[in-house]
Design a protein around this motif. Sequence first.
Motif, short mmCIF file in Angstrom:
data_model
loop_
_atom_site.label_atom_id
_atom_site.label_comp_id
_atom_site.label_asym_id
_atom_site.label_seq_id
_atom_site.Cartn_x
_atom_site.Cartn_y
_atom_site.Cartn_z
N THR A 1 0.86 -1.19 0.00
CA THR A 1 0.00 0.00 0.00
C THR A 1 0.89 1.24 0.00
O THR A 1 2.12 1.13 0.12
CB THR A 1 -0.91 0.05 1.25
N VAL B 1 -5.32 1.87 3.12
CA VAL B 1 -6.44 1.69 2.19
C VAL B 1 -7.59 2.61 2.59
O VAL B 1 -8.22 3.26 1.74
CB VAL B 1 -6.89 0.21 2.16
N ASN C 1 -4.34 2.47 -3.04
CA ASN C 1 -4.57 1.21 -3.74
C ASN C 1 -3.83 0.11 -2.99
O ASN C 1 -3.05 0.39 -2.07
CB ASN C 1 -4.07 1.31 -5.19
N SER D 1 -2.04 -4.06 -3.45
CA SER D 1 -1.76 -5.26 -4.23
C SER D 1 -1.24 -6.33 -3.28
O SER D 1 -0.81 -6.04 -2.15
CB SER D 1 -0.74 -4.97 -5.35
N GLN E 1 -3.24 -7.29 -8.53
CA GLN E 1 -3.64 -5.90 -8.39
C GLN E 1 -5.16 -5.87 -8.29
O GLN E 1 -5.84 -6.59 -9.02
CB GLN E 1 -3.21 -5.07 -9.60
N TYR F 1 -8.67 -4.34 -5.57
CA TYR F 1 -9.12 -3.48 -4.47
C TYR F 1 -9.77 -4.35 -3.40
O TYR F 1 -10.20 -5.48 -3.68
CB TYR F 1 -10.10 -2.41 -4.98
N GLU G 1 -12.66 -5.34 -0.80
CA GLU G 1 -14.12 -5.24 -0.73
C GLU G 1 -14.54 -5.96 0.55
O GLU G 1 -14.03 -7.05 0.84
CB GLU G 1 -14.70 -5.95 -1.96
#
Length: 239
Positions: free
Chosen positions: A59, A110, A115, A117, A141, A143, A145
């Motif tokens: 991050t 975040v 972003n 990964s 890569q 996001y 959730e």
Amino acid sequence: MRITLALAVAGLIRALLALPSQTIFQNIPDDAYRIPTVHESAVMARRILHLSTLGTLSTIFPASTSTQEIRPSDVSGTAIGLVDYIADCEHATGNPTILALDIATSFKNVAAGSNISLSLNWVPPSGQVRSPASLPRFSLQGYLEDVSAAEAAEHAIPACFAKYHPDARARYPGNRIHSSRWTRLVVQEVYWIGGFGDRAFIGWIPVREWRNVTREEVRDCVLPGEEKRTTWMEWFGFR
Ligand SMILES: *[C@@H]1O[C@H](CO)[C@@H](O)[C@H](O)[C@H]1NC(C)=O
Ligand SMILES: *[C@@H]1O[C@H](CO)[C@@H](O)[C@H](O)[C@H]1NC(C)=O
């Protein structure tokens, strides 16, 4: 009589545990110098995810604000990679499951707009590696959730995660010490380095290929240096 039966059962179990899988599984190309296809690389990547318990979350530190914790101001905008617990609990998508602790740096970043990964690498359990640079590693890569309580129940996320991390239960959502959430890394892009470029695929694996890998392909794949001894549990699809 009973002893004979017991011996026979023990022999059968031993035989099943020692299934000579190398002769059954043929995922890696026969010709050692044929470069694996993109799909074969996707299968290897999915097997690495399936076998991994830890991965590195990368991050970016946000700009400092007065409300945030004290940290050196010159780290703003720099990347930080931190190892965290992961699990492979959503086969249909290949989205890794992550237990996000609100207090942890990766999830704070975040929350502040970074972003994220996830990078994974394959280390053969035997530890016998001629050249670590020849081993697969990759980055997902995407996001984060939130996984709703209903989805966590539907996919049996708590039980699945506990198989990978028996010690993590104390930090599950609802615990008294840390505020935590079930999350998934929604995979959008996959960057794969299969090993040396003359015999491994290096590049982007289309996410459709990542997602449509089957359970059987993950089960049957043999990674470099992997001593495959499929247990009867795995053979019958229990893991
Ligand atoms: C996150 O990545 C997207 C591309 O997927 C980019 O458009 C966006 O600017 C990035 N956000 C930050 C905070 O860097
Ligand atoms: C997986 O997706 C790729 C790319 O769309 C396609 O070429 C391949 O046939 C698919 N495989 C399966 C088993 O669905």
